[in-house]
Scaffold this motif. Structure first.
Motif, short mmCIF file in Angstrom:
data_model
loop_
_atom_site.label_atom_id
_atom_site.label_comp_id
_atom_site.label_asym_id
_atom_site.label_seq_id
_atom_site.Cartn_x
_atom_site.Cartn_y
_atom_site.Cartn_z
N SER A 211 0.84 -1.20 0.00
CA SER A 211 0.00 0.00 0.00
C SER A 211 0.87 1.25 0.00
CB SER A 211 -0.92 0.01 1.22
OG SER A 211 -0.16 0.09 2.42
N ASP A 212 0.31 2.35 -0.46
CA ASP A 212 1.07 3.60 -0.57
C ASP A 212 1.52 4.13 0.78
OD1 ASP A 212 0.82 3.57 -3.30
OD2 ASP A 212 -0.93 4.89 -3.34
N ASP A 213 0.84 3.73 1.86
CA ASP A 213 1.19 4.27 3.18
C ASP A 213 2.12 3.36 3.97
OD1 ASP A 213 -0.58 2.24 3.71
OD2 ASP A 213 -2.03 3.47 4.82
N GLU A 214 2.68 2.33 3.33
CA GLU A 214 3.68 1.51 4.02
C GLU A 214 4.88 2.39 4.39
OE1 GLU A 214 4.24 -1.70 5.00
OE2 GLU A 214 2.15 -2.23 4.64
N PRO A 215 5.46 2.18 5.57
CA PRO A 215 6.50 3.09 6.07
C PRO A 215 7.91 2.78 5.58
CG PRO A 215 5.99 1.49 7.76
CD PRO A 215 5.05 1.19 6.61
N THR A 216 8.06 2.06 4.47
CA THR A 216 9.38 1.76 3.93
C THR A 216 9.45 2.11 2.45
OG1 THR A 216 8.70 -0.54 3.57
CG2 THR A 216 9.97 -0.08 5.57
N TYR A 217 10.65 2.43 2.00
CA TYR A 217 10.89 2.70 0.58
C TYR A 217 10.47 1.50 -0.26
CZ TYR A 217 13.33 3.56 -3.80
OH TYR A 217 13.63 3.74 -5.13
N GLY A 218 9.90 1.76 -1.41
CA GLY A 218 9.53 0.67 -2.31
C GLY A 218 9.84 1.01 -3.75
N TRP A 219 10.18 0.00 -4.54
CA TRP A 219 10.31 0.16 -5.98
C TRP A 219 8.92 0.08 -6.60
CZ3 TRP A 219 14.79 2.04 -7.28
CH2 TRP A 219 15.94 1.69 -6.58
N ASN A 413 11.60 -14.20 -14.12
CA ASN A 413 10.85 -14.82 -13.03
C ASN A 413 11.25 -14.24 -11.69
OD1 ASN A 413 10.22 -16.70 -15.22
ND2 ASN A 413 9.38 -17.99 -13.60
N LEU A 414 10.26 -14.15 -10.81
CA LEU A 414 10.49 -13.59 -9.48
C LEU A 414 11.33 -14.52 -8.62
CD1 LEU A 414 6.91 -12.24 -8.97
CD2 LEU A 414 8.96 -10.86 -8.57
N ILE A 415 12.18 -13.91 -7.80
CA ILE A 415 12.87 -14.61 -6.72
C ILE A 415 12.38 -14.00 -5.42
CG2 ILE A 415 14.90 -15.34 -8.02
CD1 ILE A 415 16.36 -12.85 -7.06
N LYS A 416 12.18 -14.82 -4.41
CA LYS A 416 11.59 -14.35 -3.17
C LYS A 416 12.45 -14.74 -1.98
CE LYS A 416 8.19 -12.53 -3.24
NZ LYS A 416 7.85 -11.11 -3.57
N GLY A 417 12.36 -13.96 -0.93
CA GLY A 417 12.93 -14.35 0.36
C GLY A 417 14.28 -13.78 0.71
N GLY A 418 15.06 -13.36 -0.29
CA GLY A 418 16.37 -12.79 0.01
C GLY A 418 17.44 -13.83 0.24
N SER A 419 18.69 -13.35 0.26
CA SER A 419 19.84 -14.22 0.51
C SER A 419 20.64 -13.67 1.67
CB SER A 419 20.73 -14.30 -0.74
OG SER A 419 21.53 -13.13 -0.86
N TRP A 420 21.76 -14.31 1.96
CA TRP A 420 22.62 -13.88 3.06
C TRP A 420 23.13 -12.45 2.90
CZ3 TRP A 420 27.54 -12.73 1.26
CH2 TRP A 420 27.92 -13.32 0.05
N ILE A 421 23.21 -11.96 1.66
CA ILE A 421 23.73 -10.62 1.40
C ILE A 421 22.64 -9.65 0.98
CG2 ILE A 421 24.30 -11.03 -1.04
CD1 ILE A 421 26.92 -9.46 -0.58
N SER A 422 21.38 -10.04 1.10
CA SER A 422 20.27 -9.14 0.78
C SER A 422 20.09 -8.14 1.91
CB SER A 422 18.98 -9.93 0.56
OG SER A 422 19.10 -10.81 -0.53
N THR A 423 20.09 -6.86 1.56
CA THR A 423 20.00 -5.81 2.57
C THR A 423 18.94 -4.79 2.16
OG1 THR A 423 21.74 -4.52 1.46
CG2 THR A 423 22.45 -6.04 3.20
N GLY A 424 18.56 -3.95 3.12
CA GLY A 424 17.62 -2.88 2.82
C GLY A 424 16.32 -3.38 2.25
N ASN A 425 15.88 -2.78 1.16
CA ASN A 425 14.61 -3.14 0.54
C ASN A 425 14.57 -4.61 0.14
OD1 ASN A 425 13.32 -3.49 -2.45
ND2 ASN A 425 12.00 -2.22 -1.17
#
Length: 708
Positions: A211-219, A413-425
């Motif tokens: 949603s537009d009012d989420e409190p984090t930066y989004g792409w 194709n989408l990748i989900k969940g992040g990795s050991w080096i995924s940071t921030g968004n």
């Protein structure tokens, strides 16, 4: 990893009560992310490593070392938050070419890379400028997409993406070029993997989208909303481990093509792969390459493969178990994600091997468990069945209109969940990143058992529905209205009637939009470079050349639309499409290789440039003696595109009218002679009953002989 890296690894909340405290947080996030990024490059033990092209689909690492700094300057310049560039040459060289998009310029012969020290110095200059801007920019809370602070956050999150993608490239450098580093320490826990099993998951109705009012930066691709019904399914408790995947390799899964789809078979034939990219078999032992070391294959770590390999494994597993085994979908992953209540940046401790909180590598697949499932987030990304597309309500950000749209092609194709080096968004639950299916990241997979077809949990739009893009596609390729000839076709025809070409080797269509004039020029010229600032426009033209067809919708009235389709065959362009090189670029900062033209065609461009005189005063350097410059424009000067003091005309000088033609003549006459002036009308369809009727002026200029 050290706890003081939190500013570098967690996204900055957009909300708060104290603007000064938020300014301090943004500054910390900028500087610590910057330092973390540079520390990654410190694992390379010599400068020559920066220039090795370790991944064929990427530039050498020197590009990425400069690119994240360049990104800040180019976006701040576009946002008009800075007036001057730091290094115009670098900000062209390091601007684009970061993905394996076919219109990216990955030809290394076009690059004369600077030294590492020169790029370090450039980064220091940019760092000082950004810190000064953070100190002085206006800041109100909450931060919104139109705030200056949003542009800074965009740069921070962009650098975090390249922290991860650059680490994948470093992982492919020869071992002799890297050295273990205390800030990048891998996990040392290895052993046998636990046996995987399928656990039941209750389905249900699920709504996706931020949603537009989420409190984090989004792409841009995160926003909007779409709902799906997900049937009950079973999901593997663990990510597929190296040990479990080794069974597929030992069963000669890479040799048996029945497990591979058509795209996978083509990839196998091209690469001759027999194992995952980061594995090696030597002297009877399996090995795995990590960031800076090669170790005996850690059987209890997750396997890292591309999506084609993951799909093939699932097909093999389905045959072995006689079950409906496949990859999970984005919607199914979100049902698993519900087992973790918190989200970054608010969690006390990350609930997985993510944000560099534990290791600079993967770790055993059974280390982080939630409600029976392990590695819901972190360790390695999880490939899905779902092609990325925008949710209903999707809108691009005007400063980065090509972040997502080039991937809305059914091939990412989408990748989900992040990795050991995924940071921030990257580490928040709403993040949506996608790669081509043959591409490698720190990505693995888990499998599911389900009878539900993946396409029922996704919506891939094969028609272009973006209103602006569709309007331009119709303007270029659609019907003629009110007996006014097609503007692109007629424009090229009219200019060629006025000139006498002695050479037809090369033409440049600058500001080519979605490409119709480029095709018309290719009827006459052997090679056409077609350049536009908007990657969204370039994507349309390139898609037409690659697929031979472009589909789009145009508005009729209200919410009603008409479906349209154009093909190369119907347009008569099939035999000439390969003459055109579609490239994203800036008319005011073109790369050096765009030169030696017999004709430069600039249609509806000059009154949309930030500094048209800069473009016009240097374009002669790119045109051969006796070559031609054709400028077509309705001269609709607007301060939102061009500062008023940089308009070429449309104002009074000493009490007399000074037209754009006057300004063109004043600027071009030292190098060109004016050959002809013509009027070229055009009609743009907005709806079934609303049209724009405009007249552009065409001026044709011949470059004087011996005038460089």
């Amino acid at each position: 990893m050290e706890s003081n890296r939190q500013y570098a690894t967690r996204t900055v909340p957009l909300t708060g009560q104290d603007p000064n405290a938020k300014r301090h947080a943004i500054k910390n996030a900028f500087n610590q992310t910057w330092q973390l990024y540079e520390s990654l490059f410190d694992v390379m033990n010599n400068d020559q490593a920066y220039f090795i092209k370790a991944e064929p689909l990427r530039h050498p690492l020197i590009f990425y070392f400069g690119h994240t700094a360049t990104f800040y300057i180019n976006k701040l310049k576009l946002a008009k938050l800075i007036d001057e560039r730091v290094n115009e040459h670098f900000e062209s060289m390091f601007a684009i070419g970061v993905d394996e998009m076919s219109w990216d310029d990955l030809d290394e012969t076009n690059y004369d890379w600077p030294t590492v020290d020169a790029v370090r110095h450039y980064r220091q200059q940019v760092n000082v400028l950004i810190n000064q801007l953070i100190d002085t920019m206006p800041l109100q809370l909450p931060i919104t997409p139109h705030c200056p602070a949003w542009v800074i956050l965009m740069g921070i999150e962009h650098e975090r993406i390249h922290l991860e993608t650059s680490s994948v490239i470093i992982r492919q450098l020869p071992l002799s070029e890297v050295t273990p580093h205390p800030e990048w320490s891998p996990c040392d826990a290895t052993g046998r993997a636990p046996s995987n099993c399928l656990l039941s998951v209750s389905g249900g109705h699920i709504s996706l989208g931020k949603s537009d009012d989420e409190p984090t930066y989004g792409w841009d691709n995160e926003y909007g909303q779409q709902s799906f019904h997900v049937e009950d399914f079973k999901a593997s408790k663990y990510l597929v481990s190296n040990q479990e995947y080794l069974e597929f390799v030992n069963a000669e899964g890479y040799r048996h093509t029945r497990f591979w789809n058509e795209e996978g078979k083509a990839w196998l034939a091209y690469t001759k792969a027999t194992m995952p990219r980061f594995w090696r078999y030597q002297d009877g032992q399996w090995l795995q390459r990590n960031l800076t070391e090669e170790i005996p294959l850690p059987l209890n770590w997750p396997v890292e493969v591309n999506q084609l390999e993951a799909k093939a494994f699932c097909n093999w597993k389905a045959e072995q178990t006689q079950r409906n085994i496949r990859l999970l979908t984005e919607a199914e992953w979100y049902l698993l994600r519900h087992n973790i209540e918190t989200d970054s940046p608010d969690w006390d401790e990350p609930p997985g091997n993510i944000e560099l909180s534990y290791f600079a590598s993967s770790c055993p697949v059974d280390r982080f468990e939630h409600e029976g499932f392990c590695d819901i987030v972190g360790n390695v990304w999880q490939w899905t069945e779902t092609c990325i597309d925008g949710f209903p309500g999707f809108q691009v950000h005007p400063l980065y209109d090509d972040f997502s749209t080039p991937t809305f092609d059914g091939q990412h194709n989408l990748i989900k969940g992040g990795s050991w080096i995924s940071t921030g968004n990257e580490s928040i639950k709403w993040s949506r990143y996608a790669f081509r299916r043959h591409f490698y990241q720190h990505a693995g997979f888990r499998y599911v058992e389900s009878r539900q077809a993946p396409e029922t949990m996704a919506s891939l739009n094969i028609y272009e529905t973006d209103e602006l893009i569709s309007q331009y596609l119709e303007f270029h390729y659609g019907a003629e209205y009110f007996s006014v000839p097609n503007f692109c076709v007629n424009g090229v025809k009219q200019c060629l009637q006025e000139i006498q070409l002695s050479h037809t080797a090369r033409a440049l269509d600058i500001g080519c939009s979605v490409g119709r004039a480029s095709f018309e020029l290719a009827r006459t010229f052997k090679h056409v470079d077609a350049i536009d600032f908007s990657a969204r426009f370039i994507q349309q033209a390139y898609s037409l050349t690659e697929q031979g067809e472009k589909r789009y919708t145009i508005k009729t009235e209200g919410e009603l639309v008409e479906f349209k389709s154009v093909t190369l065959e119907d347009l008569g362009y099939t035999s000439i499409a390969d003459k055109i090189n579609f490239v994203q670029g800036d008319a005011c900062n073109l790369k050096p290789q765009f030169t030696g033209y017999d004709l430069v065609y600039a249609s509806n461009l000059v009154d949309r440039l930030g500094d048209p005189k800069q473009f016009l005063s240097t374009i002669h350097q790119r045109i051969n003696d006796g070559g031609y410059l054709v400028i077509v424009s309705p001269y609709t000067w607007l301060s939102e595109y061009t500062p008023k003091e940089k308009w070429l005309g449309g104002f009074k000088v000493h009490g007399e009218n000074f037209t754009t033609l006057d300004g063109l003549t004043e600027t071009l006459i030292p190098h060109f002679e004016l050959i002809a002036v013509k009027e070229i009308p055009f009609v743009i369809r907005e709806t079934k009953r609303k049209f724009q009727h405009t007249v552009s002026e065409m001026t044709i200029w011949r470059k004087r002989e011996g005038n460089s």
